[in-house]
Design a protein around this motif. Structure first.
Motif, PDB file in Angstrom:
ATOM      1  N   SER A   6      42.557  36.959  43.254  1.00  0.00           N
ATOM      2  CA  SER A   6      42.979  35.874  43.912  1.00  0.00           C
ATOM      3  C   SER A   6      41.089  35.816  44.848  1.00  0.00           C
ATOM      4  CB  SER A   6      43.829  36.346  44.339  1.00  0.00           C
ATOM      5  OG  SER A   6      43.958  37.421  45.315  1.00  0.00           O
ATOM      6  N   SER A   7      40.847  34.910  45.005  1.00  0.00           N
ATOM      7  CA  SER A   7      40.280  34.043  45.809  1.00  0.00           C
ATOM      8  C   SER A   7      40.585  34.661  47.433  1.00  0.00           C
ATOM      9  CB  SER A   7      40.792  32.909  45.970  1.00  0.00           C
ATOM     10  OG  SER A   7      41.462  32.412  46.632  1.00  0.00           O
ATOM     11  N   VAL A   8      40.042  35.973  47.390  1.00  0.00           N
ATOM     12  CA  VAL A   8      39.283  37.235  48.235  1.00  0.00           C
ATOM     13  C   VAL A   8      38.487  36.671  49.411  1.00  0.00           C
ATOM     14  CG1 VAL A   8      41.093  38.554  47.324  1.00  0.00           C
ATOM     15  CG2 VAL A   8      38.414  38.874  46.781  1.00  0.00           C
ATOM     16  N   ALA A   9      38.472  37.565  50.167  1.00  0.00           N
ATOM     17  CA  ALA A   9      37.135  36.500  51.350  1.00  0.00           C
ATOM     18  C   ALA A   9      36.349  37.982  51.092  1.00  0.00           C
ATOM     19  CB  ALA A   9      37.462  37.533  52.526  1.00  0.00           C
ATOM     20  N   ASP A  10      35.107  38.023  50.869  1.00  0.00           N
ATOM     21  CA  ASP A  10      33.709  39.120  50.073  1.00  0.00           C
ATOM     22  C   ASP A  10      34.657  40.506  51.510  1.00  0.00           C
ATOM     23  OD1 ASP A  10      32.718  37.940  48.272  1.00  0.00           O
ATOM     24  OD2 ASP A  10      31.348  36.758  49.742  1.00  0.00           O
ATOM     25  N   SER A  11      34.713  40.296  52.535  1.00  0.00           N
ATOM     26  CA  SER A  11      34.698  41.943  53.711  1.00  0.00           C
ATOM     27  C   SER A  11      36.413  42.496  52.558  1.00  0.00           C
ATOM     28  CB  SER A  11      35.417  41.223  54.895  1.00  0.00           C
ATOM     29  OG  SER A  11      36.582  40.546  55.047  1.00  0.00           O
ATOM     30  N   VAL A  12      37.225  40.888  52.486  1.00  0.00           N
ATOM     31  CA  VAL A  12      38.107  42.117  51.322  1.00  0.00           C
ATOM     32  C   VAL A  12      38.145  42.709  50.431  1.00  0.00           C
ATOM     33  CG1 VAL A  12      40.769  41.685  50.296  1.00  0.00           C
ATOM     34  CG2 VAL A  12      40.286  40.460  52.388  1.00  0.00           C
ATOM     35  N   ARG A  13      37.226  42.439  49.079  1.00  0.00           N
ATOM     36  CA  ARG A  13      36.204  42.924  48.000  1.00  0.00           C
ATOM     37  C   ARG A  13      35.280  44.630  48.560  1.00  0.00           C
ATOM     38  NH1 ARG A  13      35.674  40.983  43.157  1.00  0.00           N
ATOM     39  NH2 ARG A  13      36.225  38.938  44.083  1.00  0.00           N
ATOM     40  N   SER A  14      34.760  43.877  49.555  1.00  0.00           N
ATOM     41  CA  SER A  14      34.092  45.300  50.095  1.00  0.00           C
ATOM     42  C   SER A  14      35.810  46.488  50.717  1.00  0.00           C
ATOM     43  CB  SER A  14      33.891  44.378  51.228  1.00  0.00           C
ATOM     44  OG  SER A  14      32.605  46.136  51.734  1.00  0.00           O
ATOM     45  N   ASP A  15      36.442  46.173  51.409  1.00  0.00           N
ATOM     46  CA  ASP A  15      37.102  47.125  51.629  1.00  0.00           C
ATOM     47  C   ASP A  15      37.705  47.759  50.217  1.00  0.00           C
ATOM     48  OD1 ASP A  15      37.193  47.892  54.086  1.00  0.00           O
ATOM     49  OD2 ASP A  15      38.292  46.183  54.578  1.00  0.00           O
ATOM     50  N   SER A  16      38.022  46.911  49.013  1.00  0.00           N
ATOM     51  CA  SER A  16      39.052  47.387  47.642  1.00  0.00           C
ATOM     52  C   SER A  16      37.583  48.295  47.329  1.00  0.00           C
ATOM     53  CB  SER A  16      39.144  45.916  46.933  1.00  0.00           C
ATOM     54  OG  SER A  16      40.235  44.853  47.687  1.00  0.00           O
ATOM     55  N   PHE A  17      36.344  47.937  46.881  1.00  0.00           N
ATOM     56  CA  PHE A  17      35.815  49.195  46.528  1.00  0.00           C
ATOM     57  C   PHE A  17      35.169  49.807  47.194  1.00  0.00           C
ATOM     58  CE2 PHE A  17      33.320  45.533  45.044  1.00  0.00           C
ATOM     59  CZ  PHE A  17      33.864  45.214  43.746  1.00  0.00           C
ATOM     60  N   LEU A  18      35.848  50.034  48.830  1.00  0.00           N
ATOM     61  CA  LEU A  18      35.851  51.338  49.368  1.00  0.00           C
ATOM     62  C   LEU A  18      36.953  52.124  48.629  1.00  0.00           C
ATOM     63  CD1 LEU A  18      34.962  52.934  52.026  1.00  0.00           C
ATOM     64  CD2 LEU A  18      35.877  51.692  52.939  1.00  0.00           C
ATOM     65  N   LEU A  19      38.327  51.073  48.433  1.00  0.00           N
ATOM     66  CA  LEU A  19      39.051  52.166  48.375  1.00  0.00           C
ATOM     67  C   LEU A  19      38.585  52.854  46.897  1.00  0.00           C
ATOM     68  CD1 LEU A  19      42.113  53.009  48.727  1.00  0.00           C
ATOM     69  CD2 LEU A  19      42.765  50.586  48.088  1.00  0.00           C
ATOM     70  N   LEU A  20      38.355  52.313  45.802  1.00  0.00           N
ATOM     71  CA  LEU A  20      38.209  52.530  44.799  1.00  0.00           C
ATOM     72  C   LEU A  20      36.949  54.228  44.939  1.00  0.00           C
ATOM     73  CD1 LEU A  20      37.253  49.167  42.552  1.00  0.00           C
ATOM     74  CD2 LEU A  20      39.609  51.592  42.482  1.00  0.00           C
ATOM     75  N   ARG A  21      35.823  53.859  46.250  1.00  0.00           N
ATOM     76  CA  ARG A  21      34.797  55.221  45.833  1.00  0.00           C
ATOM     77  C   ARG A  21      35.762  56.596  46.744  1.00  0.00           C
ATOM     78  NH1 ARG A  21      31.706  52.708  50.346  1.00  0.00           N
ATOM     79  NH2 ARG A  21      30.765  54.637  50.540  1.00  0.00           N
ATOM     80  N   ALA A  22      37.746  56.486  47.472  1.00  0.00           N
ATOM     81  CA  ALA A  22      37.706  57.184  47.856  1.00  0.00           C
ATOM     82  C   ALA A  22      38.612  57.147  46.823  1.00  0.00           C
ATOM     83  CB  ALA A  22      38.567  56.561  49.008  1.00  0.00           C
ATOM     84  N   ILE A  23      39.532  56.955  45.681  1.00  0.00           N
ATOM     85  CA  ILE A  23      40.102  57.499  44.230  1.00  0.00           C
ATOM     86  C   ILE A  23      39.215  58.335  43.499  1.00  0.00           C
ATOM     87  CG2 ILE A  23      41.077  56.510  42.838  1.00  0.00           C
ATOM     88  CD1 ILE A  23      42.274  53.945  44.267  1.00  0.00           C
ATOM     89  N   LEU A  24      38.003  57.922  43.459  1.00  0.00           N
ATOM     90  CA  LEU A  24      37.147  58.534  42.652  1.00  0.00           C
ATOM     91  C   LEU A  24      37.037  60.123  43.649  1.00  0.00           C
ATOM     92  CD1 LEU A  24      34.948  56.114  41.585  1.00  0.00           C
ATOM     93  CD2 LEU A  24      35.690  56.501  40.440  1.00  0.00           C
ATOM     94  N   LEU A  25      36.746  60.310  44.922  1.00  0.00           N
ATOM     95  CA  LEU A  25      36.347  61.453  44.995  1.00  0.00           C
ATOM     96  C   LEU A  25      37.640  62.724  44.976  1.00  0.00           C
ATOM     97  CD1 LEU A  25      34.427  60.212  47.909  1.00  0.00           C
ATOM     98  CD2 LEU A  25      33.229  61.679  46.528  1.00  0.00           C
TER      99      LEU A  25
END
Length: 1765
Positions: free
Chosen positions: A1579-1598
């Protein structure tokens, strides 16, 4: 951007071709075509059905619809290509069945047909990523379809298109050949060969191939199979050329393997050899044996030495597997192949050992040394080289070559690790491995290195470590090598090559101890008679420098070894003894030990040694260590007939005199050792030479007191020997002769010794000597009672006078011991006594002497005897009668008129004599002065030498009786006498006569009865200060090398301690007597009811009398405190000595040191016991005050006999006295003389209960329950210390729970009831500490109610006749008044009033309550027993303590560390989830949660982890809170800022929850998380939301295992590619800061993926970076650029590269850590990313090449930092 920098469009034009990754690549004309629009709509419609896919059958349906949509129109362009590719990749996930995979491959085939080769080449980055992972998990029927697609569509592409995907293709295809029996093996192998052919660059192919081995463990099996078939053999590469010549001479197929970087193949082989699968290791070893042998010029010339070392260590590590198949291949590779058809010998001129020595030994030893010298503290890493070396020693060719180079480094490494290890267990683990290796080395190798350490390096410390740590007890070692090494170090010492003498001596001692007697023979059989050091050294050197093939014949016979050792030792003893070196004594002891080991060595003489022993004379000031060792050696030399008679006489006389000088020292140092030495020498001599020498010394020093002290010390340590008379008899009689001379200083010493003798149990030894001498008189053996001219009556008279002097001048206990000590009678003595008629009657010494005296009285002389005989008889009779009178008569003097003038004169003289040198005159003055005082002030005994405690008490009672009879006040001694006594006790010069001063004061105490309390404080202060000072002197002398300090310190200390004990005992007894008189005055009225009432009414003391009594008690208690403190310090020092904590004493006086310290500790304990019994409560409070500095629990258990039943009531009374004193009677209250507060007492109570054994709770249970009931009944008074009481009850509950006593449910229920009530009161209290300390209304009313009850006499439920009225002075004292020592006696009020202010004390703070609750909560189950009560208690704590802090405006700062600790402890209570779940939820869902300070984050993680573990629905709830669509209808074009912020918070909550969990804890929530992220990012998310989504993916990787990550990788690389592709389509330099946050988060995610190095994601790395050798060595030909490199060019920064590999070489034992490039929460502008884009490819290659491992801790810290940013 600079003006000369090309624009983005111009840069793009220079890159051909470029991998495009845009989903909509249609040109404008096609977009306007109606058919294409309808075609795109059909595909979009088919793609929309993917949301309905739930099961695998739905996938097939979806793929069918998608295929039909694709077939609806013919076009070379696929609309929505990226979305179609993504859905097809999801259809190839490993969790789906093979039917879905086949259908997806069918769609792939159609798409590739439609696109054609040219368009597919352009869109390769879109379509190929989904296909690559399939081969690793494809089924048998799917693999042919996959191979067909790759052969048909991918293989025919031009090399420039295949170039970027070669490594991913290898990663994809190698799993297809890991099973050589599979159906697809041949086709897959052919396909790989075809790709290798089509790429037209073997060098590039092999570099990619080696990178695959480096980076992917799962592909190594297929890789080694392929290498075995296709890797060119490097064995024939010559090793005798230069590097340039060698490269020019080789063919292209060989150079392609190792150019441009030969280190890559080495690292690939090393990684394969270290694989966890044994099959892979075996394959790589076989590859080395077949294709990469050690003699190859590639390894010997082209590969860097460090890389060759790396390969050899990796290969050698396989021996740790202990697998025969691996070891066999390793031996072949290391030693060269054996001749066979498959392995022809390449170097026939070399043997296998020569082959290993030439090609392998240097790098292998280098690698082992690098491992051995590791600084790692990990015991596994430190022990690894030892285990490898031990296994390599299985082959003699290998072990014999490497052992000489690594043995000493191994030992040094172990020794270094001893101080570096984190724990002793780690060190023992490493030592065990090293010891096993050491035991495997041949003894000759070990001791050759040891010889080299001694001769060349002079490293005696390491030699000592070897001998004391490792097993050196093998027969060959102890018989051959140890004696030779001992001879060697003796020679080195003789040559002056030793600097550290102490270490040398320890080494020599350890070596000598390990030599058995069988290794030595008598020196008579020695082949040497003259010592030639050079010749001896040469023979030993040749023995250890021989080759291993030479016979190991020892250079010397055992008898010669004995002769050498004895000769060298004697020379060393002579040299050190002549110089009086500090270690001469140690060398002597070593010589003694050596002589004892040589069997049958009955005669041995060394002239130089004898002269050295004779040279030790008394005037040379011989150090004690020297004389101690020399004495032992002298005894052995005498025993071995090494001296003639005259030499023995001289040496014994000299040695005895030297020991006598040490015995005369007053400190007690060396006394035990000197006496032991003399007796050891006596056992060797077996005559009276030592006794004669001592007697001579005593006789020559009649005017010197040192001889007396020496004899006292000799007696004290000799009386326990069975033949003590052999040395003591004649010196004893000479010592007692000094009693006759009243002006001799030795007389004072003798008297002091008699005093000491009376207090010990050795008087029977004294009497036994006299009995033995008397029984030897011949006239007693005759039956007739007649003296003759030949009888020695003067000798008999001498014995009588000696005994008379002993009893007359000694203490009364000597007379008493005559009747208690039984005479020792053996068979011969019994016959003698029976013969002379002295056997019958009293068997004690008293009976014997009486019988001897009575027999003497019967004697007469013959008629016509000479006048001399008559005079002698007369003297004997008088002496006997005098002795009999002393034995039978009591002492009694008559009271005479006082003579004050004499008293004053003596006092004045005594004062003036204090600081003069003639201190022994003082004893005479004190003696006379006491007689004078006795005559002046009381009826004493005849002689003050007989005064002891009983007589002093009798004297005091006599004086009091005279006072009561006469009715007059008796005069007391003047104040000047008191000051004189204090000055005398304080004078340092008086320490030798301190016992006389103390005795004088103790004897005179009855004279000071009226002013005892006035003089008590200054006298006690004097005693304490002198004890402290003397105590410090003794500590210093034993902790230093000094041998002389203030004269008489030891005896002075014990005298002062004895005097202090006596003084306090007398003062306390007098205090009790006065208090008993004031309570029970003499009343002549008749008993009865009215008499009792009237006496009670009129017996009230006046305020002045009360004040005087209080002053007296205060005085005594203050003195008690001083005494307890000084005695506690002495006891504590003794305790530290026993534990080995205190300063190490001089080793030569260790036994004396232990003896003195134990005596001092025992004496201090005895005083403490008496004080504790006298005033238990006050003493206990003083000890509690000391507990704040030093724990006193051990001492307390000693004082109460480990009976807490005796101690606990006093602790409780101390608390009562400060909080609720009215519950106690006056006698049980504390005087409050210490500075202790009720808080400190409660804290001590908790610690004390905690220190008790569990079984002790039964003994004190009733007292504890009475106490807690009183606390609850008066909770207003105790409110300020309730947290401490909660901890107290929890400890009781936990201790009683583990005992049988705790099974009584009723009493446990009572504890639980009271605990719950106190907990409610504590938790619900809202009041906090106020600075003013004013009482609250509740506490004031409580205090008033208690006062009213006391006024009515009903405080404890009973009427008390002595109720205190409100107008009493007890309520008129100042609040908060405390009692200090400086308070005058007149200012002392009734201290019970101080306790009243406890109700005014401030309430406990929140921190205090939280600390208490944190200790209480873990024991709730044990205290409350029932789960319902535990839940109620948890709810109470949560709602009253925790919840209010979560709802304040200052949250999360209000939830401090104490609150969080309470919450965490509650979360761990089983069954209490209802109490805290909502509180945690409220805090976690608060929008301010992510502003928590860094110190509190760790505890919050623990709490959230418990929250997630206890409720499995929490994670789904968190995920469900994230919505992808706006709920605000007014926001038409995007999300509102508020909703964006809410979604960011929810994403961060999910991220934090993942980080709080364990690995794979939320595996069941992965799909839901992935779907939510996909929905959100599409969806048309803000860059700040996209940033926290990538942060969640980093946590999942760890927090996810690699095996569970593939479903995320498709989503991850798609989203990352979208971000970077959009950035390439725009000008990245014009990127706005608002949009930078999403790009930065994507970069950090990619950086984290590269750091972790996931194998599955390596299939997609080519999309973003150069993942091949081109990152370091770029190709000159144009190739497609990955996204990151493309961005680097667009930003105007060329990608970094290296023309030569200069990567740092990391230690073999530990790999470097891969750390992220990007750190920090945010960026300012895109320029900050330029360095990241330009270096990422090269950095990734460097990480892989350096074999680094991910630094997960840094990644986790970065995630936490971003969460709370």
């Amino acid at each position: 951007m600079a003006p000369n920098t090309p624009s983005a469009s111009s840069i793009l034009q220079t890159i051909s071709p470029l991998p495009l990754f845009l989903g909509k690549s249609d040109d404008a004309s096609r977009k306007k075509d109606p058919k294409f629009k309808r075609y795109a709509a059909n595909i979009d419609k088919a793609l929309s059905t993917f949301d309905e896919v739930k099961e695998w059958a739905d996938f097939i349906s979806f793929l069918g619809k998608l295929l039909r949509a694709l077939q609806s129109h013919t076009s070379t362009q696929i609309p929505y290509a990226s979305v179609v590719s993504n859905r097809l990749a999801q259809a190839l996930l490993p969790t789906l069945p093979s039917g879905v995979h086949q259908k997806a491959l069918e769609v792939y085939g159609y798409i590739f047909d439609v696109l054609g080769r040219e368009e597919l080449s352009r869109e390769l980055s879109i379509w190929i990523p989904g296909l690559l992972p399939l081969m690793s998990y494809a089924s048998i029927n799917v693999k042919p379809h996959l191979i067909h697609i790759l052969e048909s569509y991918i293989l025919p592409m031009p090399p420039v298109s295949l170039h970027p995907i070669l490594r991913p293709l290898l990663l994809a295809l190698l799993p297809g050949i890991d099973d050589e029996t599979s159906e697809s093996f041949a086709s897959t192998l052919t396909l790989i060969d075809n790709f290798r052919t089509n790429i037209k660059d073997d060098r590039y192919f092999w570099q990619c191939f080696f990178l695959v081995i480096l980076s992917s463990e799962d592909r190594r099996l297929g890789a080694v199979i392929y290498a075995m078939r296709r890797l060119p053999a490097l064995n024939a590469v010559p090793n005798d050329k230069t590097k340039e010549e060698l490269i020019e001479s080789l063919t292209d197929d060989i150079t392609s393997v190792f150019l441009p970087e030969p280190g890559l193949i080495v690292r690939a082989l090393a990684q394969g050899l270290q694989d966890e699968q044994i099959l892979v290791q075996r394959g790589f070893l076989e590859l080395l044996v077949r294709n990469v042998q050690l003699q190859s010029g590639v390894l010997q010339i082209l590969v860097a030495p460090h890389d060759l070392t790396l390969l050899l260590m990796a290969a050698s590590s396989v021996v740790l597997r202990r697998d025969m198949s691996l070891n066999r291949r390793l031996w072949i590779w290391l030693l060269g192949p054996e001749p066979s058809a498959d392995h022809p010998i390449a170097t026939p001129a070399l043997s296998r050992s020569e082959y290993f020595s030439k090609f392998a030994v240097t790098p292998l030893v280098s690698g082992l040394l690098e491992l051995i010298n590791s600084t790692s503290k990990n015991p596994v890493i430190r022990a690894k080289p030892y285990r490898i070396a031990l296994s390599l020693m299985d082959r003699w060719e290998v072990g014999g070559a490497i052992t000489p180079d690594i043995l000493v480094p191994v030992i040094r490494s172990v020794r270094r690790y001893q101080s570096e290890a984190a724990s002793d267990a780690h060190y023992q683990e490493v030592l065990k491995s090293a010891s096993t290796f050491f035991d495997g080395v041949e003894a000759s190798s070990i001791w050759s290195d040891a010889y080299r350490l001694a001769i060349v390096e002079h490293d005696y410390e390491l030699l000592l470590f070897i001998v004391t740590t490792f097993n050196v007890t093998e027969e060959e070692m102890v018989v051959v090598h140890v004696p030779l090494i001992l001879v060697t170090i003796f020679i080195l010492r003789d040559q002056g090559a030793v600097t550290d003498v102490d270490t040398w001596f320890q080494l020599a001692t350890e070596l000598l101890e390990r030599i058995p007697s069988r290794a030595l023979l008598p020196t008579a059989k020695s082949e040497l008679s003259v010592l030639d050091i050079d010749e001896v050294s040469k023979k030993i050197s040749l023995f250890y420098q021989r080759s291993s093939d030479d016979p190991a014949t020892p250079p010397f016979l055992p008898a010669t070894i004995s002769w050498l050792l004895l000769t060298l030792t004697a020379d060393l003893v002579t040299k050190t003894m002549n110089n009086l070196s500090a270690d001469a004594g140690n060398i002597c002891i070593m010589a003694v030990s050596l002589l004892s080991k040589i069997p049958a060595e009955t005669t041995w003489r060394n002239e130089s040694l004898v002269h050295a022993l004779l040279g030790l004379k008394p005037d040379a000031h011989v150090p004690f260590k020297v004389i101690y060792g020399a004495t032992r050696l002298l005894g052995v030399v005498i025993e071995r007939n090494g001296m003639v008679r005259s030499e023995i006489d001289i040496s014994i006389r000299n040695f005895t005199e030297i020991h006598w000088s040490y015995l005369s020292m007053p400190t007690g140092k060396f006394h035990v050792e000197s006496v032991t030495s003399l007796w050891d020498l006596q056992s060797k001599c077996k005559d009276h030479k030592i006794e004669a020498a001592i007697s001579n010394l005593v006789a020559e020093a009649r005017t010197n007191t040192s001889a007396g002290y020496a004899f006292i010390n000799l007696w004290a340590h000799s009386v326990d020997y069975a033949n003590f008379e052999a040395i003591l008899t004649r010196p004893l009689l000479l010592m007692l002769d000094s009693l006759e001379d009243k002006y001799s200083p030795l007389r004072s010493v003798s008297l002091a010794w008699l005093e000491m003798l009376g207090a010990t149990s050795t008087t029977n030894r004294l009497y036994g000597i006299l009995v033995s001498r008397i029984l030897k008189l011949p006239f007693l053996r005759r039956q007739e009672y007649s003296f003759g001219e030949d009888d020695d009556l003067e000798l008999f008279l001498y014995y009588l006078k000696t005994l008379t002097n002993i009893l007359d001048m000694g203490p009364p206990s000597l007379v008493a011991s005559l009747g208690t000590d039984m005479i020792s009678v053996d068979a011969s003595r019994s016959n003698l006594l029976q013969h002379i008629g002295l056997e019958d009657g009293d068997p004690s010494y008293r009976g014997f002497f009486i019988r001897v005296i009575l027999r003497t009285l019967k004697y007469d002389i013959p008629p016509h005897s000479s006048q001399q005989l008559r005079d002698s008889l007369s003297k004997v009779l008088r002496g006997a009668l005098q002795l009999l009178g002393i034995i039978l008569t009591d002492h009694a003097d008559k009271l005479k008129e006082p003579e004050l003038a004499v008293e004053q004169a003596l006092t004045s003289r005594l004062s003036s004599n204090l600081h003069q040198d003639d201190i022994y005159t003082q004893t005479l003055i004190l003696d006379v002065l006491f007689r004078t005082l006795t005559l002046n002030y009381g009826e004493g005994t005849a002689d003050n030498s007989h005064i002891h405690e009983d007589s002093v008490i009798k004297l005091r009672d006599t004086m009091e009786g005279r006072l009561s009879v006469d009715g007059n006040t008796m005069r007391s001694p003047s104040s000047s006498l008191i000051q004189c006594v204090i000055d005398g006790l304080s004078a340092d010069e008086n320490q030798p006569v301190m016992d006389s001063w103390v005795k004088f004061l103790m004897d005179c105490l009855p004279f000071f009865a009226d002013v005892l309390f006035q003089i008590l404080i200054p006298v006690v202060e004097c005693f304490c200060s002198q004890i402290s000072k003397t105590f410090e002197e003794l500590k210093n002398v034993y902790s230093s090398r000094a041998t002389i300090i203030a004269y008489g310190s030891e005896s002075a200390l014990f005298a002062l301690m004895h005097g202090l004990e006596h003084l306090m005992s007398a003062a306390h007894k007098k205090l009790l007597d006065e208090e008993s008189k004031s309570i029970n005055p003499k009343n002549p009225s008749e008993p009865g009811f009215f008499g009792t009432v009237i006496s009670g009414v009129f017996s009230v003391e006046s305020p002045q009398a009360q004040s005087t009594a209080a002053n007296n008690r205060l005085t005594v208690l203050l003195c008690f405190q001083d005494c307890i403190k000084i005695c506690h310090s002495i006891w504590l020092w003794g305790e530290e000595i026993a534990k080995g904590v205190a300063n190490e004493p001089d080793s030569a006086s260790n036994e004396s040191f232990l003896y003195i310290s134990s005596r001092m500790k025992y004496r201090a304990r005895r005083i403490l016991e008496r004080l504790y019994m006298a005033e238990t409560l006050e003493s206990l409070e003083t000890l509690i005050d000391l507990h704040r500095v030093t724990p006193i629990f051990k001492l307390l258990h000693v004082l109460d006999g480990s009976r807490p039943k005796l101690t606990l009531p006093y602790i409780l009374n101390a608390i009562y006295s400060r909080i609720n004193p009215y519950i106690l009677d006056v006698a049980s209250r504390s005087s409050l003389t210490t500075d202790l507060t009720d808080y400190q007492l409660v804290e001590f109570l908790v610690d004390y209960i905690n220190s008790l054994e569990n079984d002790a709770i039964e003994e004190i249970w009733s007292d504890c329950m009475i106490f807690v009931r009183d606390v609850y009944a008066n909770i207003g008074l105790y409110r300020h210390v309730l947290p401490g009481f909660l901890v107290f009850m929890s400890i009781i509950g936990s201790k009683v729970d583990s005992t049988n006593f705790g099974e009584q449910r009723r009493m446990r229920k009572e504890l639980a009831d009271v605990f719950m009530k106190l907990l409610n009161s504590s938790a619900t209290s809202r009041q906090t500490a106020q600075a003013t300390g004013l009482p609250s209304l509740e506490s004031s009313s409580t205090s008033i109610s208690i006062l009213e009850k006391e006024r009515n006499g009903d405080v404890d439920g009973s009427q008390t006749p002595s109720a205190v009225s409100i107008s009493s002075p007890i309520y008129q004292s100042t609040p908060g008044q405390t009692l200090q020592k400086q308070m005058s006696f007149q200012q002392l009020p009734n201290l019970a009033a101080q306790a009243e202010t406890s109700s005014s004390k401030p309430k406990f703070s929140q921190e205090e309550l939280c600390r208490a609750l944190a200790r209480v909560i873990p024991n709730l189950q044990k205290v409350l027993l029932e789960s319902d009560r535990v839940l109620v208690a948890s709810v109470t704590i949560t709602t009253s303590v925790v919840q209010p802090t979560m709802k304040t405006k200052s949250f999360p700062a209000s939830a401090n560390s104490g609150i969080l600790e309470v919450l965490y402890q509650i979360s761990r209570v089983p069954g209490a989830q209802k109490a805290w779940k909502s509180v945690v939820s409220d805090g976690f869902y608060d929008s301010r949660f992510f502003t928590v300070s860094e110190p509190l984050r760790t505890r919050w993680r623990d709490i959230i982890r418990q929250w997630l573990l206890n409720d499995k629905e929490r994670m789904p709830e968190l995920i469900g809170r994230v919505s992808a669509h706006s709920s605000n209808a007014n926001v038409l074009f995007g999300w509102s800022d508020q909703e964006s912020e809410m979604r960011r918070l929810n994403l961060r909550r999910i991220t934090f929850a993942y980080m709080c969990g364990d690995r794979d804890q939320f595996l069941q929530n992965y799909r839901e998380t992935l779907e939510k992220l996909s929905e959100l990012l599409n969806s048309s998310v803000a860059d700040s939301v996209r940033s926290d989504s990538f942060l969640l993916l980093r946590a999942i990787l760890l927090r996810t295992s690699p095996v569970n990550l593939p479903p995320f990788f498709t989503f991850i690389y798609t989203e990352l590619a979208n971000v970077f592709a959009r950035l390439t389509n725009d000008d990245p330099n014009s990127l706005k800061p608002a949009n930078l946050i999403g790009v930065y988060a994507a970069c950090k995610l990619l950086d984290a993926i590269l750091v972790l190095g996931s194998e599955e994601f390596q299939l997609h790395l080519w999309l973003f970076i150069k993942d091949t050798l081109e990152a370091a060595f770029p190709n000159d030909e144009p190739t497609p650029l990955p996204l990151i490199d493309r961005l680097s060019l667009l930003l105007g920064v060329p990608t970094d590269s290296k023309t030569e590999m200069d990567f740092p070489s990391f230690p073999i034992d530990e790999y470097s850590k891969r750390k992220p490039i990007l750190t920090g929460p945010k960026l300012k502008d895109v320029a900050d990313l330029k360095n990241f884009f330009s270096h990422l490819s090269l950095s990734s290659y460097e990480r892989l090449y350096s074999l680094s491992v991910p630094d997960v801790a840094v990644l986790e810290d970065e995630v936490y930092r971003d969460i709370f940013a």
